[in-house]
Design an enzyme around this catalytic site. Structure first.
Site, mmCIF file in Angstrom:
data_model
loop_
_atom_site.group_PDB
_atom_site.id
_atom_site.type_symbol
_atom_site.label_atom_id
_atom_site.label_comp_id
_atom_site.label_asym_id
_atom_site.label_seq_id
_atom_site.Cartn_x
_atom_site.Cartn_y
_atom_site.Cartn_z
ATOM 1 N N LYS A 180 0.948 -1.193 0.226
ATOM 2 C CA LYS A 180 -0.045 0.081 0.087
ATOM 3 C C LYS A 180 1.128 1.165 -0.031
ATOM 4 O O LYS A 180 1.169 1.609 1.031
ATOM 5 C CB LYS A 180 -0.779 -0.069 1.125
ATOM 6 N N GLY A 216 -7.261 5.392 5.214
ATOM 7 C CA GLY A 216 -7.907 4.262 5.894
ATOM 8 C C GLY A 216 -7.625 2.971 5.295
ATOM 9 O O GLY A 216 -7.741 2.023 6.066
ATOM 10 N N GLY A 218 -4.696 1.875 4.343
ATOM 11 C CA GLY A 218 -3.335 1.332 5.348
ATOM 12 C C GLY A 218 -3.880 0.928 6.528
ATOM 13 O O GLY A 218 -3.466 -0.008 7.038
ATOM 14 N N GLU A 256 9.868 1.985 10.425
ATOM 15 C CA GLU A 256 11.003 2.861 10.133
ATOM 16 C C GLU A 256 10.287 4.077 10.139
ATOM 17 O O GLU A 256 9.487 4.565 9.213
ATOM 18 C CB GLU A 256 11.434 2.511 8.876
#
Ligand code: NAD
Length: 485
Positions: A180, A216, A218, A256
């Site tokens: 994504k 959203g 994600g 990260e």
């Protein structure tokens, strides 16, 4: 216009189920760049189902040689279509041609070889010495097995590098993937998916790409019960939300995140050259790099000399049209990001001394450009010394001695990276060992390589990417006891 408006789900190019698309502007010209598929929850569910099915079927995760073969095909295909990839990446990020060659395209395609080799050479099973357990004698093996379905969520600043490091690492280890990408940079990801589909033997469902304007989607990935692991790169605030959401299914979560790294220039360094280079580095990619050393720490005893060197570098830094090979900095990614950076510059005006820059580019009517900007006399607790700006904003802070430099560098919620410069490597090494960061470069000997683990201390993240630790983050550990022969 970029023509990449499909999702990649289960080995097919498909439109979003709703038929919806979204558009983005070229950050250098503000002109419409193209349309991307705007996935909704049903599309994400379909991508996860495809990845789940292919993983559970078992053949992919059991065949490291085939995985290496597919990754090498991907590398060859990307090399063959490198100019197409570069064109899309520059158009959607505003990254300069020179930076595309130095960091964003050539080296990251070359790095695929490392994980492809690792897929084959890694010892997935290791024996422990025979032992006596509470039930009697036992032999044991420790197996590393792929985790399952990996959800990869990426930001916009280094789309090819970050998409590839996650996708190739996860695939090499035997997982299946749903990628994504950030809404600002959907096309590098969509093109990567298309190339994987057209030019490799990757089985359907192994690698899916879901572009969406909606963050959203994600969030849905992080909470999805059929996703086993999330590998996320982005801001620390989103990282916190990802971690909280993944907790509901106790998902393995690798983060990260942001940084506010320090470049420490010790008093025996070649100060003029080192400070100039340190200031220039911050402006690369318009400051949109997580590991950039955005605080330059200089000895108080040589402060004026350091400020002069920083000013000369910032004033001379070449920026403008990304396609001009002389330029080292293009625009910021979006109008929103430019507004955010200009807000920080206004904060800085009340906290420190503005030496140069500080506004939109006076030379550009169009494009999201901000002038390279220099603040000096910055207090270590000032907001511009503590918060990630993600723009071409250089801050210079004085320190008294090595201990003071280490204390200022470590005075941060972040711990991503750092630089130490000195006439003595030994002295620089002593300082580097005390920095609470995941990477350090001494005298600009850089650490970035496919076999160098990369990641953050503190709120810069969890876990490591690249190297053996990065590969192992995509593997579960299983211990099997069995009767000795
Ligand atoms: P961001 O956090 O806004 O977005 C990153 C990704 O997360 C995007 O794909 C976005 O759609 C998605 N997302 C947003 N909300 C979400 C949610 N609630 N759940 C799941 N996913 C969600 O970051 P950005 O603005 O795209 O990128 C800039 C940030 O990325 C900076 O803070 C930078 O330091 C960081 N970054 C870190 C590294 C690193 O390796 N440490 C590398 C590059 C960038």
């Amino acid at each position: 216009m970029i023509d990449q408006s499909e999702l990649i789900i289960n080995g097919e190019l498909v439109a979003a189920r709703s038929g919806r698309t979204f558009d983005n502007a070229n950050p250098a010209t503000e002109e419409l760049l193209g349309v991307a598929a705007d996935a909704g929850p049903v599309d994400l569910d379909a991508a996860v189902a495809a990845a789940r099915h292919r993983f559970d079927e078992g053949a992919w995760s059991a065949d490291p040689a085939f995985r290496a073969h597919c990754l090498r095909q991907l590398q060859t295909a990307l090399q063959a279509r490198i100019e197409q990839v570069r064109e899309v990446l520059i158009a959607e990020t505003g990254c300069t041609l020179s930076l595309s060659r130095l960091m964003q395209v050539e080296p990251v395609i070359a790095d695929i070889a490392y994980v492809a080799d690792l897929a084959e050479s890694y010892e997935y099973e290791q024996a422990l010495p025979d032992t006596t357990t509470l039930m009697g004698p036992a032999s044991r093996i420790v197996r590393r097995e792929p985790v399952g379905v990996v959800g990869a969520i990426t930001p916009w600043n280094f789309p090819l590098m970050l998409n590839l490091v996650k996708v190739t690492g996860a695939l090499a280890a035997g997982n299946t993937v749903v990628l994504k990408p950030a809404p600002d940079t959907p096309w590098t990801a969509a093109l990567l998916g298309r190339i994987a589909l057209e030019d490799t033997d990757l089985p359907p469902g192994v690698f899916n790409v879901v572009t969406s304007a909606d963050h959203g989607i994600g969030a849905q990935l992080t909470a999805h019960r059929d996703v086993d692991l999330i590998t996320f790169t982005g801001s620390t605030s989103t990282g916190r939300a990802v971690m909280a959401s993944a907790a509901g299914t106790v998902k393995r979560t690798f983060l990260e995140l942001g940084g506010k790294s320090a470049s420490i220039v010790l008093d025996d360094a070649d100060l003029g050259a080192v400070v100039g280079l340190a200031a220039s580095h911050i402006c690369f990619h318009a400051g949109q790099g997580c590991a950039l050393a955005t605080r330059i720490l200089v000895p108080r005893s040589r402060y004026t000399e350091a400020v002069d060197a920083a000013e000369a570098a910032v004033r001379a830094f070449p920026y403008g049209d990304p396609m001009d090979p002389a330029n080292m900095m293009g625009p910021l990614i979006s109008d929103r990001q430019r507004a955010r950076v200009l807000d920080y510059i206004n904060v800085g005006r009340s906290e420190a001394k503005l030496v140069c820059g500080g506004d939109r580019s006076p030379r550009h009517d169009r494009g999201f450009y901000v002038e390279p900007t220099l603040f000096v006399d910055v207090d270590p607790d000032a907001r511009i010394a503590q918060e990630e700006i993600f723009g071409p904003v250089v801050t210079v802070l004085p320190f008294d001695d090595d201990d003071d430099a280490v204390a200022i560098a470590n005075n941060s919620i972040y711990g991503l990276s750092g630089v130490v410069s000195s006439g003595s490597v030994e002295r620089a090494m002593a300082v580097a060992r005390r920095l609470r960061t995941g990477t350090v470069a001494i005298n600009n000997a850089h650490w970035l390589a496919p076999d160098s683990p990369f990641g953050g201390y503190k709120q810069s993240g969890l876990g490591r990417e690249n190297g053996i630790p990065g590969f192992e983050s995509f593997l579960e550990i299983k211990t099997i006891g069995y009767p000795p022969a």
